[in-house]
Design an enzyme around this catalytic site. Structure first.
Site, PDB file in Angstrom:
ATOM      1  N   HIS A   1       0.843  -1.207   0.000  1.00  0.00           N
ATOM      2  CA  HIS A   1       0.000   0.000   0.000  1.00  0.00           C
ATOM      3  C   HIS A   1       0.878   1.258   0.000  1.00  0.00           C
ATOM      4  O   HIS A   1       0.604   2.221  -0.716  1.00  0.00           O
ATOM      5  CB  HIS A   1      -0.859   0.060   1.268  1.00  0.00           C
ATOM      6  CG  HIS A   1      -1.874  -1.032   1.375  1.00  0.00           C
ATOM      7  ND1 HIS A   1      -1.815  -2.005   2.337  1.00  0.00           N
ATOM      8  CD2 HIS A   1      -2.985  -1.282   0.647  1.00  0.00           C
ATOM      9  CE1 HIS A   1      -2.858  -2.821   2.197  1.00  0.00           C
ATOM     10  NE2 HIS A   1      -3.576  -2.408   1.180  1.00  0.00           N
TER      11      HIS A   1
ATOM     12  N   GLN B   1      -8.135  -8.120 -10.836  1.00  0.00           N
ATOM     13  CA  GLN B   1      -8.887  -6.948 -10.379  1.00  0.00           C
ATOM     14  C   GLN B   1      -8.472  -5.719 -11.203  1.00  0.00           C
ATOM     15  O   GLN B   1      -9.320  -4.930 -11.644  1.00  0.00           O
ATOM     16  CB  GLN B   1      -8.605  -6.721  -8.896  1.00  0.00           C
ATOM     17  CG  GLN B   1      -9.058  -5.377  -8.372  1.00  0.00           C
ATOM     18  CD  GLN B   1      -8.879  -5.260  -6.869  1.00  0.00           C
ATOM     19  OE1 GLN B   1      -9.658  -5.791  -6.122  1.00  0.00           O
ATOM     20  NE2 GLN B   1      -7.859  -4.539  -6.435  1.00  0.00           N
TER      21      GLN B   1
HETATM   22  O1  PAF Z   1      -7.755  -4.317  -3.598  1.00  0.00           O
HETATM   23  C1  PAF Z   1      -8.482  -3.887  -2.688  1.00  0.00           C
HETATM   24  O2  PAF Z   1      -8.014  -3.517  -1.604  1.00  0.00           O
HETATM   25  C2  PAF Z   1      -9.991  -3.831  -2.918  1.00  0.00           C
HETATM   26  O3  PAF Z   1     -10.419  -4.865  -3.730  1.00  0.00           O
HETATM   27  C3  PAF Z   1     -10.457  -2.469  -3.467  1.00  0.00           C
HETATM   28  C4  PAF Z   1      -9.865  -2.183  -4.837  1.00  0.00           C
HETATM   29  C5  PAF Z   1     -10.068  -1.355  -2.507  1.00  0.00           C
HETATM   30  C6  PAF Z   1     -11.982  -2.474  -3.601  1.00  0.00           C
HETATM   31  O4  PAF Z   1     -12.613  -2.722  -2.387  1.00  0.00           O
END
Ligand code: PAF
Length: 306
Positions: free
Chosen positions: A37, A154
């Site tokens: 992150h 994703q």
């Molecule tokens: O990757 C994540 O942390 C989640 O899937 C996201 C993109 C914040 C959506 O809830």
């Protein structure tokens, strides 16, 4: 840094900088921050005048109630890390702000959502991700939104919905950040027991085995897969899948004749882990934490990219 919990408050705060032409960056997260992150946040900080981090544990994208209940949460720690990283707004809405009574809309990306994670977790997972990300992009209206390569499917689903819905944001996909033994950083790693943690390192080892196989000239996906599978099974890991797929469509490839994506998912103890590695047969490089084989120059380039 301001911690805001409503869309109105967030939009109010962003209105001034936006009308002055500031570039707004969004890093969508579900909290429990790790270096993965923080690398997204640092990149947003370098590229944008205003950095918004959303922290919302989206309940609809969990297909198991136990997984949602166990998901690590520590807003105070996350807020301290975000402030230290120079975030301007930590947007952490309650569930009712995102899904008010009567909420009835789903964003669904056909095709890409149906394979791999979609097939194993159920189609509803990516519908939930696509819906919440569409909402976050509308709430924040960023110029650039940052996602991690670890969740490659994703990222592809999000790129597709941004294209299809003409959302005016640029999507940037940033490299996976790894532990020294190659394990991809994930909030779920905190839930691994000591012995599970040792076993989990078999995932990046399997990806490295696939890279090595391609590098040594193997072009048959079945042969590459079997080398990767022996890394997993010899560590007692039975994957849900290990596949070699197209990096654009996620369809299985019949032969390696261009860039390919190796993808793996496995349950280790109670934790479901996913990982992937892009393999370019022309530029077969060390991968998935193969730290020792990078030159100093490559390491510097990698740090700069992160
Ligand atoms: O990757 C994540 O942390 C989640 O899937 C996201 C993109 C914040 C959506 O809830």
């Amino acid at each position: 840094m301001r911690v805001v919990r409503t869309v109105a408050e967030l939009r109010g705060g962003l209105a001034g900088p936006r009308s002055a032409g500031s570039v707004v960056g969004l890093v969508p997260t579900m909290g429990a921050f790790h270096d993965g992150h923080l690398s997204l946040i640092r990149r947003a900080r370098r590229e944008c005048e205003v950095v918004v981090v959303s922290l919302f544990v989206n309940p609809t994208q969990f297909n198991e109630a136990a997984d949602l209940a166990a998901y690590p949460r520590d807003e105070r720690r996350d807020a301290a890390l975000a402030a230290e990283a120079g975030v301007d707004y930590l947007f952490t809405p309650p569930v009712a702000e995102v899904y008010p009574t009567g909420f009835a809309t789903t964003v669904s990306v056909a095709g890409l959502s149906e394979t791999l994670e979609g097939a194993h977790r159920g189609r509803g997972h990516f519908d939930a991700v696509a819906t919440v990300v569409t909402k976050l992009l509308n709430m924040v209206a960023p110029d650039i939104a940052y996602f991690g390569q670890k969740d490659v499917q994703q990222a592809l689903v999000i790129k597709q919905l941004v294209r299809d819905l003409d959302l005016p944001a640029r999507v940037e996909v940033c490299p996976t950040v790894r532990e020294p033994d190659g394990l991809a950083m994930s909030s779920r790693n905190a839930l691994l027991s000591e012995s599970d943690r040792v076993q989990a390192a078999a995932l990046p080892r399997a990806l490295r085995a696939a890279v090595r196989a391609v590098r040594s000239g193997e072009r048959d996906p079945a042969a590459i897969r079997s080398q990767a599978m022996s890394e997993l099974t010899s560590s007692g890991v039975r994957p849900e899948y290990f596949e070699l797929v197209s990096p654009d469509t996620l369809s299985p490839v019949a032969r390696i004749d261009g860039e390919v994506l190796a993808v793996v998912a496995a349950r280790v103890g109670a934790v479901r882990l996913i990982d992937n590695e892009t393999i370019d047969p022309l530029l077969a490089r060390p991968a998935a934490g193969d730290g020792g084989e990078h030159s100093e120059q490559e390491k510097l380039e990698c740090i700069a990219r992160c």
